[in-house]
Design a protein around this motif. Structure first.
Motif, PDB file in Angstrom:
ATOM      1  N   GLY A 135     -69.674  29.407   0.706  1.00 38.24           N
ATOM      2  CA  GLY A 135     -68.552  28.473   1.197  1.00 38.24           C
ATOM      3  C   GLY A 135     -69.252  27.563  -0.490  1.00 38.24           C
ATOM      4  N   VAL A 136     -69.591  28.149  -0.949  1.00 40.56           N
ATOM      5  CA  VAL A 136     -70.349  27.523  -2.439  1.00 40.56           C
ATOM      6  C   VAL A 136     -68.760  27.635  -3.270  1.00 40.56           C
ATOM      7  N   ARG A 137     -68.278  26.480  -3.636  1.00 38.74           N
ATOM      8  CA  ARG A 137     -66.875  26.374  -4.641  1.00 38.74           C
ATOM      9  C   ARG A 137     -67.554  26.105  -6.340  1.00 38.74           C
ATOM     10  N   HIS A 138     -68.261  25.871  -6.562  1.00 42.51           N
ATOM     11  CA  HIS A 138     -68.480  24.778  -7.832  1.00 42.51           C
ATOM     12  C   HIS A 138     -69.984  25.491  -8.609  1.00 42.51           C
ATOM     13  N   VAL A 139     -70.112  26.790  -9.474  1.00 46.34           N
ATOM     14  CA  VAL A 139     -71.294  26.839  -9.594  1.00 46.34           C
ATOM     15  C   VAL A 139     -71.684  27.033 -11.467  1.00 46.34           C
ATOM     16  N   ALA A 140     -72.867  26.761 -12.194  1.00 45.04           N
ATOM     17  CA  ALA A 140     -73.010  26.407 -13.147  1.00 45.04           C
ATOM     18  C   ALA A 140     -74.170  27.921 -13.933  1.00 45.04           C
ATOM     19  N   GLU A 141     -74.064  27.596 -15.191  1.00 44.09           N
ATOM     20  CA  GLU A 141     -75.146  27.994 -15.938  1.00 44.09           C
ATOM     21  C   GLU A 141     -75.303  27.281 -17.089  1.00 44.09           C
ATOM     22  N   ASN A 142     -76.266  27.223 -18.058  1.00 44.22           N
ATOM     23  CA  ASN A 142     -76.406  27.618 -19.200  1.00 44.22           C
ATOM     24  C   ASN A 142     -77.002  28.223 -20.147  1.00 44.22           C
ATOM     25  N   ARG A 143     -76.839  29.260 -20.478  1.00 41.95           N
ATOM     26  CA  ARG A 143     -76.793  30.276 -21.212  1.00 41.95           C
ATOM     27  C   ARG A 143     -75.520  31.160 -20.855  1.00 41.95           C
ATOM     28  N   ASP A 144     -74.608  31.155 -22.019  1.00 39.99           N
ATOM     29  CA  ASP A 144     -73.205  32.408 -22.086  1.00 39.99           C
ATOM     30  C   ASP A 144     -73.820  33.936 -22.155  1.00 39.99           C
ATOM     31  N   GLN A 145     -74.974  33.905 -22.851  1.00 42.82           N
ATOM     32  CA  GLN A 145     -75.384  35.138 -22.543  1.00 42.82           C
ATOM     33  C   GLN A 145     -75.447  36.071 -21.089  1.00 42.82           C
ATOM     34  N   ASP A 146     -75.925  34.728 -20.300  1.00 40.27           N
ATOM     35  CA  ASP A 146     -75.848  35.253 -19.194  1.00 40.27           C
ATOM     36  C   ASP A 146     -74.684  35.310 -18.237  1.00 40.27           C
ATOM     37  N   ALA A 147     -74.212  33.944 -18.798  1.00 39.82           N
ATOM     38  CA  ALA A 147     -73.208  33.622 -17.877  1.00 39.82           C
ATOM     39  C   ALA A 147     -71.437  33.998 -18.311  1.00 39.82           C
ATOM     40  N   ALA A 148     -71.171  34.554 -19.125  1.00 41.02           N
ATOM     41  CA  ALA A 148     -70.422  35.562 -19.298  1.00 41.02           C
ATOM     42  C   ALA A 148     -70.301  36.790 -19.168  1.00 41.02           C
ATOM     43  N   PRO A 149     -71.085  37.738 -18.336  1.00 37.67           N
ATOM     44  CA  PRO A 149     -70.993  39.095 -17.596  1.00 37.67           C
ATOM     45  C   PRO A 149     -71.511  38.600 -16.024  1.00 37.67           C
ATOM     46  N   LYS A 150     -71.727  37.462 -15.810  1.00 40.30           N
ATOM     47  CA  LYS A 150     -72.091  37.089 -14.352  1.00 40.30           C
ATOM     48  C   LYS A 150     -70.467  36.910 -14.075  1.00 40.30           C
ATOM     49  N   ALA A 151     -69.974  35.705 -15.646  1.00 40.69           N
ATOM     50  CA  ALA A 151     -68.638  35.056 -14.532  1.00 40.69           C
ATOM     51  C   ALA A 151     -67.516  36.328 -14.446  1.00 40.69           C
ATOM     52  N   ALA A 152     -67.650  37.272 -15.024  1.00 36.18           N
ATOM     53  CA  ALA A 152     -66.438  38.452 -15.388  1.00 36.18           C
ATOM     54  C   ALA A 152     -66.975  39.432 -14.095  1.00 36.18           C
ATOM     55  N   GLU A 153     -68.089  39.606 -13.730  1.00 36.30           N
ATOM     56  CA  GLU A 153     -68.820  40.746 -12.518  1.00 36.30           C
ATOM     57  C   GLU A 153     -67.734  39.828 -11.391  1.00 36.30           C
ATOM     58  N   CYS A 154     -67.624  38.273 -11.233  1.00 36.58           N
ATOM     59  CA  CYS A 154     -67.386  37.737 -10.024  1.00 36.58           C
ATOM     60  C   CYS A 154     -65.800  36.899 -10.511  1.00 36.58           C
ATOM     61  N   ALA A 155     -64.836  38.287 -11.189  1.00 34.03           N
ATOM     62  CA  ALA A 155     -63.914  36.827 -11.560  1.00 34.03           C
ATOM     63  C   ALA A 155     -62.874  37.095 -10.630  1.00 34.03           C
ATOM     64  N   ASP A 156     -62.636  37.724  -9.643  1.00 34.71           N
ATOM     65  CA  ASP A 156     -62.525  38.073  -8.685  1.00 34.71           C
ATOM     66  C   ASP A 156     -62.523  36.994  -7.211  1.00 34.71           C
ATOM     67  N   LEU A 157     -63.692  36.079  -7.702  1.00 36.77           N
ATOM     68  CA  LEU A 157     -64.272  34.828  -6.316  1.00 36.77           C
ATOM     69  C   LEU A 157     -62.977  33.954  -6.552  1.00 36.77           C
ATOM     70  N   SER A 158     -63.490  32.289  -5.364  1.00 34.54           N
ATOM     71  CA  SER A 158     -62.657  31.363  -6.239  1.00 34.54           C
ATOM     72  C   SER A 158     -63.258  30.714  -6.594  1.00 34.54           C
ATOM     73  N   LEU A 159     -63.686  30.579  -7.922  1.00 30.69           N
ATOM     74  CA  LEU A 159     -64.617  29.699  -8.205  1.00 30.69           C
ATOM     75  C   LEU A 159     -64.774  28.848  -9.011  1.00 30.69           C
ATOM     76  N   THR A 160     -64.905  27.652  -9.321  1.00 29.24           N
ATOM     77  CA  THR A 160     -64.999  26.705 -10.274  1.00 29.24           C
ATOM     78  C   THR A 160     -65.897  26.519 -11.293  1.00 29.24           C
ATOM     79  N   TRP A 161     -66.779  27.941 -12.688  1.00 31.89           N
ATOM     80  CA  TRP A 161     -67.702  27.620 -13.643  1.00 31.89           C
ATOM     81  C   TRP A 161     -67.976  26.256 -14.993  1.00 31.89           C
ATOM     82  N   HIS A 162     -69.392  25.946 -14.543  1.00 32.61           N
ATOM     83  CA  HIS A 162     -69.602  24.577 -15.289  1.00 32.61           C
ATOM     84  C   HIS A 162     -70.180  25.716 -16.143  1.00 32.61           C
TER      85      HIS A 162
END
Length: 256
Positions: free
Chosen positions: A70-97
């Protein structure tokens, strides 16, 4: 050994995944209970406060499990970690901060997946974000990171952020920039200065800054403050969003 191999739920099987999901569910329930209790104590509706789970150092598989829980908001603080993770989870209904200090050379990447950039602390960064938002046809929510350890006239704090006396000018830049939406303010409890060790006082000061900002920008009503150790203080002060990592995902493994 790859960095991720020692993390819970990484590369196991169905049983390991289910164990990790059970662990995350329990942690998440405890954090939600803490938020609910803090809201009740402060006389605030539970819906006033949104949980953002900070997933740094943890794999995309954990993000997927959190989404199932049920989590809908997730956050990252380093682009090199966040970018591939967000791409892998692009099918999910999430807001990335994006919550870390952001260099302008990472803006194009961050603007591709982040819904909200919480760490805007200078006009140059706002201008770069605007350019990339327009280029990609997206609208980016922006929070002004406030450095409560910065003296008046100082450009930025030790952990990023603009000094309180620079908030209004930066707000005007963001509000006037194409592709950007001024959503509010964010702070990290300072380690030095008059608010060091005084989280509640720090968050109350942020609420004062938010109130001043909303006088000229009424829609900028988001206040992001508080983490695993001090979310109750943030809720008591009036925060609308809390950023919690360790209390949900566990203590991060030491690297090396």
């Amino acid at each position: 050994m790859a960095r991720g191999d020692s993390r819970p739920g990484h590369g196991g099987g169905r049983a390991v995944t289910e164990d990790r999901k059970t662990q995350l569910a329990g942690n998440l329930a405890r954090v939600q209970d803490r938020i609910s209790t803090a809201c009740a104590k402060a006389g605030r509706p539970r819906d006033d406060v949104t949980l953002i789970v900070v997933t740094k150092t943890y794999p995309a598989s954990d993000v997927r499990l959190l989404a199932e829980l049920g989590v809908r908001h997730v956050a990252e603080n380093r682009d090199q970690d966040a970018a591939p993770k967000a791409a892998e989870c692009a099918d999910l209904s999430l807001t990335w901060h994006f919550v870390g200090q952001l260099q302008t050379n990472k803006v194009r990447s961050v603007a591709g997946y982040a819904g909200v950039v919480q760490s805007v602390d200078r006009a140059k960064l706002a201008t770069a974000l605007s350019k990339e938002a327009v280029r990609s046809g997206r609208e980016l929510g922006c929070l002004i990171q406030v450095a409560l350890d910065a003296e008046p006239g100082v450009a930025r704090g030790d952990r990023g952020g603009v000094a309180p006396d620079g908030v209004e000018a930066l707000a005007e830049v963001i509000a006037g920039a194409q592709g950007l939406r001024l959503d509010g303010v964010m702070t990290v409890a300072p380690l030095a200065g008059p608010y060091a060790g005084r989280q509640l006082a720090a968050f109350e000061r942020l609420m004062e800054i938010s109130s001043d900002l909303r006088a000229t920008h009424p829609a900028a009503n988001m206040v992001s403050a508080g983490m695993s150790s001090d979310l109750e203080d943030a809720v008591a002060a009036g925060a609308t969003h809390v950023r919690v990592g360790t209390a949900v995902l566990g203590v991060r493994p030491r690297l090396g």
